[in-house]
Motif scaffolding. Sequence first.
Motif, PDB file in Angstrom:
ATOM      1  N   SER A  33       0.849  -1.196   0.000  1.00 56.50           N
ATOM      2  CA  SER A  33       0.000   0.000   0.000  1.00 56.50           C
ATOM      3  C   SER A  33       0.881   1.240   0.000  1.00 56.50           C
ATOM      4  O   SER A  33       2.098   1.161   0.226  1.00 56.50           O
ATOM      5  CB  SER A  33      -0.886   0.004   1.241  1.00 56.50           C
ATOM      6  N   LEU A  34       0.274   2.398  -0.261  1.00 59.37           N
ATOM      7  CA  LEU A  34       1.041   3.642  -0.199  1.00 59.37           C
ATOM      8  C   LEU A  34       1.671   3.820   1.183  1.00 59.37           C
ATOM      9  O   LEU A  34       2.806   4.279   1.302  1.00 59.37           O
ATOM     10  CB  LEU A  34       0.147   4.833  -0.526  1.00 59.37           C
ATOM     11  N   ARG A  35       0.947   3.418   2.223  1.00 55.17           N
ATOM     12  CA  ARG A  35       1.453   3.611   3.586  1.00 55.17           C
ATOM     13  C   ARG A  35       2.669   2.716   3.855  1.00 55.17           C
ATOM     14  O   ARG A  35       3.664   3.172   4.433  1.00 55.17           O
ATOM     15  CB  ARG A  35       0.342   3.330   4.597  1.00 55.17           C
ATOM     16  N   THR A  36       2.593   1.434   3.460  1.00 53.76           N
ATOM     17  CA  THR A  36       3.717   0.525   3.723  1.00 53.76           C
ATOM     18  C   THR A  36       4.927   0.895   2.870  1.00 53.76           C
ATOM     19  O   THR A  36       6.065   0.779   3.324  1.00 53.76           O
ATOM     20  CB  THR A  36       3.330  -0.937   3.471  1.00 53.76           C
ATOM     21  N   VAL A  37       4.685   1.346   1.642  1.00 50.77           N
ATOM     22  CA  VAL A  37       5.800   1.762   0.781  1.00 50.77           C
ATOM     23  C   VAL A  37       6.439   3.031   1.329  1.00 50.77           C
ATOM     24  O   VAL A  37       7.669   3.172   1.332  1.00 50.77           O
ATOM     25  CB  VAL A  37       5.328   1.959  -0.673  1.00 50.77           C
ATOM     26  N   ALA A  38       5.613   3.965   1.803  1.00 49.62           N
ATOM     27  CA  ALA A  38       6.147   5.186   2.395  1.00 49.62           C
ATOM     28  C   ALA A  38       7.026   4.860   3.602  1.00 49.62           C
ATOM     29  O   ALA A  38       8.117   5.418   3.766  1.00 49.62           O
ATOM     30  CB  ALA A  38       5.004   6.114   2.806  1.00 49.62           C
TER      31      ALA A  38
ATOM     32  N   ASN B  22       7.011  10.218   5.003  1.00 45.57           N
ATOM     33  CA  ASN B  22       5.641  10.255   5.510  1.00 45.57           C
ATOM     34  C   ASN B  22       4.694  10.129   4.317  1.00 45.57           C
ATOM     35  O   ASN B  22       5.074  10.380   3.174  1.00 45.57           O
ATOM     36  CB  ASN B  22       5.385  11.522   6.328  1.00 45.57           C
ATOM     37  N   ILE B  23       3.472   9.727   4.597  1.00 46.48           N
ATOM     38  CA  ILE B  23       2.526   9.432   3.521  1.00 46.48           C
ATOM     39  C   ILE B  23       2.241  10.670   2.674  1.00 46.48           C
ATOM     40  O   ILE B  23       2.043  10.578   1.458  1.00 46.48           O
ATOM     41  CB  ILE B  23       1.213   8.855   4.098  1.00 46.48           C
ATOM     42  N   GLY B  24       2.269  11.856   3.291  1.00 45.99           N
ATOM     43  CA  GLY B  24       2.035  13.087   2.537  1.00 45.99           C
ATOM     44  C   GLY B  24       3.129  13.339   1.512  1.00 45.99           C
ATOM     45  O   GLY B  24       2.855  13.768   0.383  1.00 45.99           O
ATOM     46  N   SER B  25       4.378  13.070   1.896  1.00 47.85           N
ATOM     47  CA  SER B  25       5.493  13.265   0.963  1.00 47.85           C
ATOM     48  C   SER B  25       5.381  12.303  -0.214  1.00 47.85           C
ATOM     49  O   SER B  25       5.635  12.673  -1.365  1.00 47.85           O
ATOM     50  CB  SER B  25       6.826  13.044   1.688  1.00 47.85           C
ATOM     51  N   LEU B  26       4.993  11.053   0.065  1.00 52.34           N
ATOM     52  CA  LEU B  26       4.867  10.089  -1.026  1.00 52.34           C
ATOM     53  C   LEU B  26       3.740  10.481  -1.975  1.00 52.34           C
ATOM     54  O   LEU B  26       3.877  10.364  -3.203  1.00 52.34           O
ATOM     55  CB  LEU B  26       4.635   8.686  -0.457  1.00 52.34           C
ATOM     56  N   ARG B  27       2.635  10.968  -1.421  1.00 59.51           N
ATOM     57  CA  ARG B  27       1.501  11.362  -2.266  1.00 59.51           C
ATOM     58  C   ARG B  27       1.841  12.562  -3.149  1.00 59.51           C
ATOM     59  O   ARG B  27       1.161  12.804  -4.143  1.00 59.51           O
ATOM     60  CB  ARG B  27       0.272  11.673  -1.402  1.00 59.51           C
TER      61      ARG B  27
ATOM     62  N   PHE C 111       3.124  10.322  -5.996  1.00 61.59           N
ATOM     63  CA  PHE C 111       2.171   9.325  -6.484  1.00 61.59           C
ATOM     64  C   PHE C 111       0.865   9.498  -5.705  1.00 61.59           C
ATOM     65  O   PHE C 111       0.802   9.172  -4.517  1.00 61.59           O
ATOM     66  CB  PHE C 111       2.717   7.906  -6.288  1.00 61.59           C
ATOM     67  N   ALA C 112      -0.147   9.984  -6.390  1.00 65.34           N
ATOM     68  CA  ALA C 112      -1.407  10.298  -5.711  1.00 65.34           C
ATOM     69  C   ALA C 112      -2.164   9.049  -5.306  1.00 65.34           C
ATOM     70  O   ALA C 112      -2.878   9.037  -4.300  1.00 65.34           O
ATOM     71  CB  ALA C 112      -2.274  11.169  -6.619  1.00 65.34           C
ATOM     72  N   THR C 113      -2.036   7.975  -6.089  1.00 67.53           N
ATOM     73  CA  THR C 113      -2.782   6.749  -5.810  1.00 67.53           C
ATOM     74  C   THR C 113      -1.858   5.546  -5.896  1.00 67.53           C
ATOM     75  O   THR C 113      -0.769   5.607  -6.483  1.00 67.53           O
ATOM     76  CB  THR C 113      -3.927   6.546  -6.819  1.00 67.53           C
ATOM     77  N   GLN C 114      -2.317   4.423  -5.349  1.00 61.21           N
ATOM     78  CA  GLN C 114      -1.538   3.190  -5.421  1.00 61.21           C
ATOM     79  C   GLN C 114      -1.418   2.721  -6.868  1.00 61.21           C
ATOM     80  O   GLN C 114      -0.365   2.232  -7.288  1.00 61.21           O
ATOM     81  CB  GLN C 114      -2.193   2.102  -4.576  1.00 61.21           C
ATOM     82  N   GLU C 115      -2.498   2.891  -7.644  1.00 61.91           N
ATOM     83  CA  GLU C 115      -2.453   2.492  -9.048  1.00 61.91           C
ATOM     84  C   GLU C 115      -1.381   3.279  -9.807  1.00 61.91           C
ATOM     85  O   GLU C 115      -0.629   2.707 -10.614  1.00 61.91           O
ATOM     86  CB  GLU C 115      -3.814   2.714  -9.706  1.00 61.91           C
TER      87      GLU C 115
ATOM     88  N   LEU D 237       1.332   4.580  -8.585  1.00 63.10           N
ATOM     89  CA  LEU D 237       2.633   4.069  -8.156  1.00 63.10           C
ATOM     90  C   LEU D 237       2.944   2.738  -8.832  1.00 63.10           C
ATOM     91  O   LEU D 237       4.063   2.522  -9.320  1.00 63.10           O
ATOM     92  CB  LEU D 237       2.646   3.909  -6.639  1.00 63.10           C
ATOM     93  N   MET D 238       1.967   1.831  -8.872  1.00 57.79           N
ATOM     94  CA  MET D 238       2.181   0.511  -9.479  1.00 57.79           C
ATOM     95  C   MET D 238       2.537   0.634 -10.954  1.00 57.79           C
ATOM     96  O   MET D 238       3.452  -0.023 -11.453  1.00 57.79           O
ATOM     97  CB  MET D 238       0.926  -0.354  -9.330  1.00 57.79           C
ATOM     98  N   ARG D 239       1.812   1.479 -11.653  1.00 57.89           N
ATOM     99  CA  ARG D 239       2.066   1.635 -13.087  1.00 57.89           C
ATOM    100  C   ARG D 239       3.446   2.254 -13.331  1.00 57.89           C
ATOM    101  O   ARG D 239       4.176   1.827 -14.228  1.00 57.89           O
ATOM    102  CB  ARG D 239       0.969   2.495 -13.725  1.00 57.89           C
ATOM    103  N   PHE D 240       3.784   3.243 -12.523  1.00 56.85           N
ATOM    104  CA  PHE D 240       5.108   3.856 -12.679  1.00 56.85           C
ATOM    105  C   PHE D 240       6.199   2.837 -12.381  1.00 56.85           C
ATOM    106  O   PHE D 240       7.216   2.776 -13.087  1.00 56.85           O
ATOM    107  CB  PHE D 240       5.241   5.057 -11.751  1.00 56.85           C
ATOM    108  N   ALA D 241       6.012   2.037 -11.346  1.00 59.90           N
ATOM    109  CA  ALA D 241       7.014   1.042 -10.968  1.00 59.90           C
ATOM    110  C   ALA D 241       7.217   0.009 -12.081  1.00 59.90           C
ATOM    111  O   ALA D 241       8.352  -0.364 -12.399  1.00 59.90           O
ATOM    112  CB  ALA D 241       6.603   0.346  -9.673  1.00 59.90           C
ATOM    113  N   MET D 242       6.115  -0.450 -12.686  1.00 58.86           N
ATOM    114  CA  MET D 242       6.251  -1.438 -13.755  1.00 58.86           C
ATOM    115  C   MET D 242       6.911  -0.823 -14.976  1.00 58.86           C
ATOM    116  O   MET D 242       7.780  -1.443 -15.609  1.00 58.86           O
ATOM    117  CB  MET D 242       4.878  -1.989 -14.132  1.00 58.86           C
TER     118      MET D 242
END
Length: 205
Positions: A31-36, A42-47, A50-54, A56-61
């Motif tokens: 999840s965004l929280r576990t990856v952060a 912090n979750i705000g910095s990650l967002r 990447f605004a959503t988990q989707e 992040l997943m697409r960017f990672a792939m």
Amino acid sequence: MPKIVDPVERRREVVDALFRVVVRDGLQRASLRTVAAEAQLNIGSLRHYFATQEELMRFAMGSMIERVAERLRAAIEEAGDLAVLSAQELLELCARLLGELLPLDERRRGEVTVFLDFAAASRTDPALRDLASQVAVGTREFVGHVLERLEARGALRRGLRLDVETERLSALVDGLAMNAVLHPELVGAYDCLEVVRTHLGALAT
């Protein structure tokens, strides 16, 4: 002075953190929280990146696809003028190139593990399906290109159907990759490369 953050580097750090979470705990825990937390953000910095988990997943792939492509380009450049290689040297180069798709070391094992989880998730998640399909198509195109180069150099037996051999070799690479990740005690890095070398040798003149 506030610390200047390189957004490209920060995204790379987040993707690396995602890979570590998936390899250790599985995609369902990424999840965004576990990856952060893994990236020590912090979750705000990650967002901010990447605004959503989707997203992040697409960017990672996409990032993983580009990493593998870059390694393949580098390996071909390092080989130099392919026209001066002997048939045996060309076969060995092709085996090494195909090895970039196999879990032969920790980095590639992580990539294959992430992709297997991602591909499984894409079966029921339409948002991920196009990227999973892109990888599958790209793998077959690359394998087909390898065989075409060998055929053009006269390194393959006459009468082979390249479409069939492309599918056979793609299935071999996929099967080795999956089994080496799921059953490393049965299929190791040496086994993977030897099987690929033996298969290419069986197709050679």
